[in-house]
Write a protein that holds these residues in place. Structure first.
Motif, PDB file in Angstrom:
ATOM      1  N   ARG A 175       0.835  -1.207   0.000  1.00 10.96           N
ATOM      2  CA  ARG A 175       0.000   0.000   0.000  1.00 10.96           C
ATOM      3  C   ARG A 175       0.871   1.258   0.000  1.00 10.96           C
ATOM      4  O   ARG A 175       0.647   2.179  -0.796  1.00 10.96           O
ATOM      5  CB  ARG A 175      -0.909  -0.010   1.223  1.00 10.96           C
ATOM      6  N   ALA A 176       1.898   1.271   0.877  1.00 12.62           N
ATOM      7  CA  ALA A 176       2.775   2.445   0.945  1.00 12.62           C
ATOM      8  C   ALA A 176       3.489   2.658  -0.391  1.00 12.62           C
ATOM      9  O   ALA A 176       3.625   3.783  -0.868  1.00 12.62           O
ATOM     10  CB  ALA A 176       3.782   2.264   2.076  1.00 12.62           C
ATOM     11  N   GLU A 177       3.924   1.550  -1.024  1.00 11.40           N
ATOM     12  CA  GLU A 177       4.588   1.631  -2.329  1.00 11.40           C
ATOM     13  C   GLU A 177       3.641   2.209  -3.380  1.00 11.40           C
ATOM     14  O   GLU A 177       4.021   3.090  -4.147  1.00 11.40           O
ATOM     15  CB  GLU A 177       5.018   0.234  -2.774  1.00 11.40           C
ATOM     16  N   VAL A 178       2.416   1.656  -3.400  1.00  7.31           N
ATOM     17  CA  VAL A 178       1.446   2.095  -4.401  1.00  7.31           C
ATOM     18  C   VAL A 178       1.136   3.574  -4.222  1.00  7.31           C
ATOM     19  O   VAL A 178       1.056   4.332  -5.195  1.00  7.31           O
ATOM     20  CB  VAL A 178       0.159   1.240  -4.317  1.00  7.31           C
ATOM     21  N   LEU A 179       0.988   3.998  -2.949  1.00  9.73           N
ATOM     22  CA  LEU A 179       0.695   5.407  -2.685  1.00  9.73           C
ATOM     23  C   LEU A 179       1.767   6.312  -3.275  1.00  9.73           C
ATOM     24  O   LEU A 179       1.464   7.370  -3.829  1.00  9.73           O
ATOM     25  CB  LEU A 179       0.596   5.640  -1.173  1.00  9.73           C
ATOM     26  N   SER A 180       3.048   5.893  -3.176  1.00  6.86           N
ATOM     27  CA  SER A 180       4.100   6.765  -3.694  1.00  6.86           C
ATOM     28  C   SER A 180       4.249   6.619  -5.209  1.00  6.86           C
ATOM     29  O   SER A 180       4.516   7.598  -5.905  1.00  6.86           O
ATOM     30  CB  SER A 180       5.424   6.497  -2.957  1.00  6.86           C
ATOM     31  N   LEU A 181       4.040   5.406  -5.740  1.00  7.08           N
ATOM     32  CA  LEU A 181       4.182   5.200  -7.190  1.00  7.08           C
ATOM     33  C   LEU A 181       3.052   5.880  -7.971  1.00  7.08           C
ATOM     34  O   LEU A 181       3.228   6.287  -9.114  1.00  7.08           O
ATOM     35  CB  LEU A 181       4.195   3.699  -7.513  1.00  7.08           C
ATOM     36  N   LYS A 182       1.880   5.979  -7.314  1.00  6.74           N
ATOM     37  CA  LYS A 182       0.702   6.560  -7.945  1.00  6.74           C
ATOM     38  C   LYS A 182       0.989   7.987  -8.449  1.00  6.74           C
ATOM     39  O   LYS A 182       0.392   8.453  -9.413  1.00  6.74           O
ATOM     40  CB  LYS A 182      -0.424   6.595  -6.907  1.00  6.74           C
ATOM     41  N   GLN A 183       1.907   8.677  -7.755  1.00  4.49           N
ATOM     42  CA  GLN A 183       2.204  10.069  -8.091  1.00  4.49           C
ATOM     43  C   GLN A 183       3.206  10.207  -9.237  1.00  4.49           C
ATOM     44  O   GLN A 183       3.495  11.310  -9.674  1.00  4.49           O
ATOM     45  CB  GLN A 183       2.788  10.801  -6.876  1.00  4.49           C
ATOM     46  N   ARG A 184       3.779   9.076  -9.704  1.00  3.07           N
ATOM     47  CA  ARG A 184       4.873   9.179 -10.672  1.00  3.07           C
ATOM     48  C   ARG A 184       4.367   9.439 -12.090  1.00  3.07           C
ATOM     49  O   ARG A 184       3.243   9.094 -12.443  1.00  3.07           O
ATOM     50  CB  ARG A 184       5.695   7.878 -10.646  1.00  3.07           C
ATOM     51  N   GLU A 185       5.287   9.998 -12.914  1.00  3.29           N
ATOM     52  CA  GLU A 185       4.891  10.397 -14.269  1.00  3.29           C
ATOM     53  C   GLU A 185       4.463   9.207 -15.112  1.00  3.29           C
ATOM     54  O   GLU A 185       3.507   9.301 -15.889  1.00  3.29           O
ATOM     55  CB  GLU A 185       6.038  11.116 -14.988  1.00  3.29           C
TER      56      GLU A 185
END
Lengths: 291, 321
Positions: A175-185
């Motif tokens: 979940r923490a990974e997805v939350l941060s990856l979600k913001q990537r270009e």
């Protein structure tokens, strides 16, 4: 343990191939990573080749009763004259089989819950995280004992209980990974191309969230091996499969007369758990994350 | 710590306890055969089964059974053990003090020794003492607790004769007062150390990582540059902030600790809940097994709540998210 993983976004791994190649090199470049990789590889090889490596049938009566280690029986014999060395070798197979299948279950459930929770957000995130917390505080060891009390001992139910209760840490990390990856270009690019949510998660986000999840999986499986051995020690393991816990249970009964019985099964567990812990830590380090 | 956080955290107890109740209720009904057999074991007579059937409302509709079951469990009424011929709660309460003594001693030991070991390794980087202590911690973290127990018995009890091999008191001894306390403490030493070993490793490793990060931080650098003594820098500026996650880990590992206690009790013949549980498994005395599970599960939930509140108190930045 919640504080160590929750809300700590691991450094995202850049998806280019050059970075990926360096992860194994990163693991093997530290002495502890090398030791972890060597121990884990040995474990897998021993488990696969168990019937070839073991000189005797682990349940067969092949020698004198309670005989100390000798040339014929490297680690001695037990109270029925069974070869302890063959028992330890076959025990590797049982432990690894359980840890392996539990690992697959944990990865499936944990990634699913973590990915949905992180990507969907809002109420789905809230519900799934409360659900995860409820599972995280369930005492796995005691739940497994209750299941054995109701359904009898067996590898299959042990795998189901441990698999269905060991995923919360992994779900929180994904979940923490997805939350941060979600913001990537690259995710925004996929979304702009009109890719569906499922496609974005499965094709773009999960492949990048998986490496740190697999590093954590090593630590989770080390705990699973300890729990399985503990249940075996209490005499609650599968009676039809030779296991390290079963051997330690035998050893407890003859502690006063046979000092060699407790030595090898415990040492085997120690090496297996140590190997998985070291490998998991080294993988986390190589991926640039935090322990 | 804001009251809002405390209230929300306490409200979170309800879904968690509900999950525990529901999980155990489902297992009882998924078990093969009549649920009364799952609840009461195989050794009962018709009268006992009728009593348990009535107690847990097994003839009522399922939704009512859930409520009856939850009511029974939440009032700590786990039914009656046929094998022991007594209410489960009485049997549990009789064995609880021995387990509390063992886990309490192990918790105290692991917290102090773990913190000291963590501080020791964090302040000595890249030197052999750090490597040695870190290696010992890694090994303790991976060693199965029954193995450490068996080795301790072989080496220190049977071998050197420094400690008793089994039990909580010397058999046949009628010592009381201080002599009795000394006798119990002598019996407690090895089991408590063995049980504490893995927790020492867990606390030590986490303290080390947290303290190292803190010692690299700006506020510690500032404290050092002011010329404060290193001891004050480590304890007052580093440890205070590194402590918060350690508290959570101690609470999060209570379930672990009690599971370890079951195994240690079997290795050392310690007369607590764990020995009771193993005997109950051998006798198929299901009410006892279920009672131990529910007791431990609820204790773990409460321990987690307490540590989370402590954490929020230690680190006021905590916001509920």
């Amino acid at each position: 343990m919640s504080a160590t993983t929750d809300g700590l976004p691991f450094e995202p791994v850049p998806p280019d191939a050059g970075q990926r190649r360096s992860v194994p090199r990163g693991v093997l470049s530290s002495p502890s990573g090398l030791l972890g990789a060597a121990l884990t590889t040995t474990l897998v090889v021993v488990a696969i080749l168990a019937p070839v490596l073991a000189p005797y049938d682990p349940f067969g009566i092949d020698g004198p009763v309670l005989h100390p280690p000798s040339g014929a029986h490297l680690l001695g014999t037990d109270a029925l004259g069974r070869d302890v060395f063959s028992g330890v070798i076959h025990g590797t197979r049982t432990s690894l089989l359980i840890a392996g299948v539990v690992g697959v279950l944990v990865l499936l459930i944990g990634s699913f819950v973590g990915a949905v929770s992180g990507y969907a957000g809002r109420w789905a995130d809230d519900v799934l995280m409360r659900f995860t917390e409820a599972f995280q505080v369930l005492p796995r060891f005691f739940l497994a004992i209750v299941v054995i009390a109701f359904f009898g001992p067996g590898i299959d139910r042990l795998i189901i209980v441990l698999g269905c209760t060991s995923w919360p840490m992994l779900a929180r990390l994904v979940r923490a990974e997805v939350l941060s990856l979600k913001q990537r270009e690259f995710v925004a690019a996929a979304q702009a191309h009109g890719a569906s949510g499922v496609r974005v998660v499965v094709r773009e986000i999960l492949p990048n969230a998986l490496p740190p999840a697999i590093a954590l999986l090593g630590l989770i499986l080390a705990q699973v091996i300890l729990i399985e051995a503990g249940l075996g020690f209490l005499g609650l393991g599968d009676p039809n499969a030779m296991s390290w816990g079963y051997l330690a249970n035998e050893a407890q009964r003859f502690l006063r007369v046979a000092w060699w019985l407790p030595m090898s099964p415990g040492l085997a567990i120690l090496l297996a758990v140590l190997g998985l812990n070291l490998l998991g830590d080294a993988l986390t380090d190589a991926l640039g994350g935090r322990r | 710590m804001s009251w809002g956080y405390a209230a929300r955290r306490i409200a979170q107890l309800f879904p968690t306890v509900a999950a525990i109740l529901l999980a155990s209720f489902l297992l009882i009904h998924l078990a093969p055969g009549d649920p009364v057999l799952a609840l009461a074991g195989e050794h009962g007579d018709a009268e006992y089964y009728a009593f348990m059937r009535d107690k847990f409302g097994l003839d009522e509709p399922l939704y009512q059974q859930v409520l009856t079951y939850a009511g029974n469990v939440l009032t700590a009424d786990f039914g009656v053990s046929y094998v022991q011929g007594r209410p489960v709660l009485d049997v549990l309460l009789e064995r609880l003090p021995a387990t509390l003594l063992l886990t309490g001693a192990a918790l105290l030991l692991s917290t102090t020794v773990g913190l000291l070991a963590g501080m020791f390794t964090a302040t000595r980087r890249r030197r052999w003492p750090d490597l040695t202590v870190s290696g010992v911690l890694l090994t303790l973290y991976a060693a199965p607790v029954f193995w450490l127990g068996q080795l301790a018995i072989l080496g220190l009890a049977l071998g050197a004769g420094w400690f008793p091999v089994q039990g909580m008191t010397t058999a046949g001894s009628d010592a009381d007062g201080l002599a009795r306390i000394a006798d119990v403490a002598h019996h407690l030493a090895l089991p408590a150390i063995v049980l504490a070993s893995q927790e020492i490793a867990a606390v030590g490793r986490l303290t080390r990582v947290g303290l190292r990060d803190e010692l690299d931080s700006d506020h510690v650098r500032l404290a050092r540059s002011k010329g404060l003594a290193e001891r004050i820098v480590v304890v007052k500026y580093g440890l205070r902030r590194a402590l918060a996650p350690v508290v959570t880990v101690i609470g999060g590992r209570i379930g672990h600790l009690v599971a370890g206690a079951v195994i240690v009790e079997v290795v050392f013949g310690w007369p607590g809940i764990g020995r009771l549980l193993v005997t109950a498994m051998q006798n198929r005395d299901v009410p006892i097994v279920l009672g131990v599970f529910l007791l431990v599960a609820i204790a773990v939930v409460v321990a987690n709540l307490i540590t989370d509140l402590c954490y929020a108190w230690l680190d006021p930045r905590v916001r509920y998210h």
